[in-house]
Write a protein that holds these residues in place. Structure first.
Motif, PDB file in Angstrom:
ATOM      1  N   ARG A   5      60.376  53.341  -1.977  1.00 40.65           N
ATOM      2  CA  ARG A   5      59.143  54.135  -2.037  1.00 40.65           C
ATOM      3  C   ARG A   5      58.146  53.575  -3.058  1.00 40.65           C
ATOM      4  N   ILE A   8      55.317  51.442  -1.662  1.00 42.04           N
ATOM      5  CA  ILE A   8      54.303  52.108  -0.835  1.00 42.04           C
ATOM      6  C   ILE A   8      53.188  52.626  -1.736  1.00 42.04           C
ATOM      7  N   GLN A  29      50.537  53.311   2.168  1.00 41.03           N
ATOM      8  CA  GLN A  29      50.288  52.032   2.827  1.00 41.03           C
ATOM      9  C   GLN A  29      51.178  50.962   2.219  1.00 41.03           C
ATOM     10  N   ILE A  30      51.463  49.959   3.023  1.00 44.78           N
ATOM     11  CA  ILE A  30      52.245  48.832   2.540  1.00 44.78           C
ATOM     12  C   ILE A  30      51.751  47.562   3.210  1.00 44.78           C
ATOM     13  N   GLU A  50      50.084  51.717   7.699  1.00 47.07           N
ATOM     14  CA  GLU A  50      50.210  53.101   7.268  1.00 47.07           C
ATOM     15  C   GLU A  50      51.660  53.502   7.537  1.00 47.07           C
ATOM     16  N   VAL A  51      52.321  54.109   6.550  1.00 46.12           N
ATOM     17  CA  VAL A  51      53.716  54.514   6.693  1.00 46.12           C
ATOM     18  C   VAL A  51      53.743  56.016   6.963  1.00 46.12           C
TER      19      VAL A  51
END
Length: 167
Positions: A5, A8, A29-30, A50-51
């Motif tokens: 996490r 992100i 976001q990643i 976008e996660v």
């Protein structure tokens, strides 16, 4: 993918279009490297994703920024993605059985979500228009909308005479 996490980046901007009529709030976001092609002919670019925390028919949705970065052309009819490389064009195609299975499951999920929302709306509307059950109803308060007349039934066992509205 076993991404922690901490990798992100937080974002608060919702987006639409994943489930019909619903917005999605991303976890963040990643940036990830994306590779198209095989060992003999490939291209790697870093894309921002976008996660979200729900299952969808696809693991990722690629849009215009991806196509622009890879200089890719999408053919919707043949479901092919093509991009130029010095050793030739890279062509990406679908797995039709896999896509059909996922789409069937996701359509059912979307239908259930929409039906639940519709049911909630119907219940709310019924609650607003339903008569108040706390008020006592008086049988004498009933009045026919039209004149009525008595009709005799030729049944000697019957002790009741029905009322029929005249039309």
């Amino acid at each position: 993918m076993k991404i922690s996490r901490e990798q992100i980046r937080l974002t608060g901007a919702p987006f639409h279009g994943v489930i019909l009529g619903k917005q999605a709030i991303p976890l963040g976001q990643i940036d990830l490297p994306v590779t198209f092609g095989d060992r003999s002919n490939f291209r790697i670019e870093t894309l921002t994703f976008e996660v979200v925390d729900f299952s969808g028919s696809y693991h990722t949705i690629l849009r215009r920024p991806c196509y622009a970065k890879f200089m890719a052309v999408l053919n919707y009819v043949y479901l092919k993605l093509k991009m130029p490389r010095p050793k030739g064009v890279i062509t990406i195609g679908p797995s039709f059985p896999h896509a059909r299975l996922w789409n069937k499951d996701r359509c059912q999920l979307a239908s259930k979500i929409i039906m639940k929302a519709d049911l909630t709306e119907i219940k709310r509307n019924v609650a607003l228009t339903a008569p108040d059950s706390n008020k006592s109803t008086d049988a004498a308060a009933f009045q026919s909308a039209k004149e009525t007349k008595e009709v005799d039934i030729n049944d000697s066992s019957s002790t009741k005479t029905p009322c029929v509205a005249t039309v």
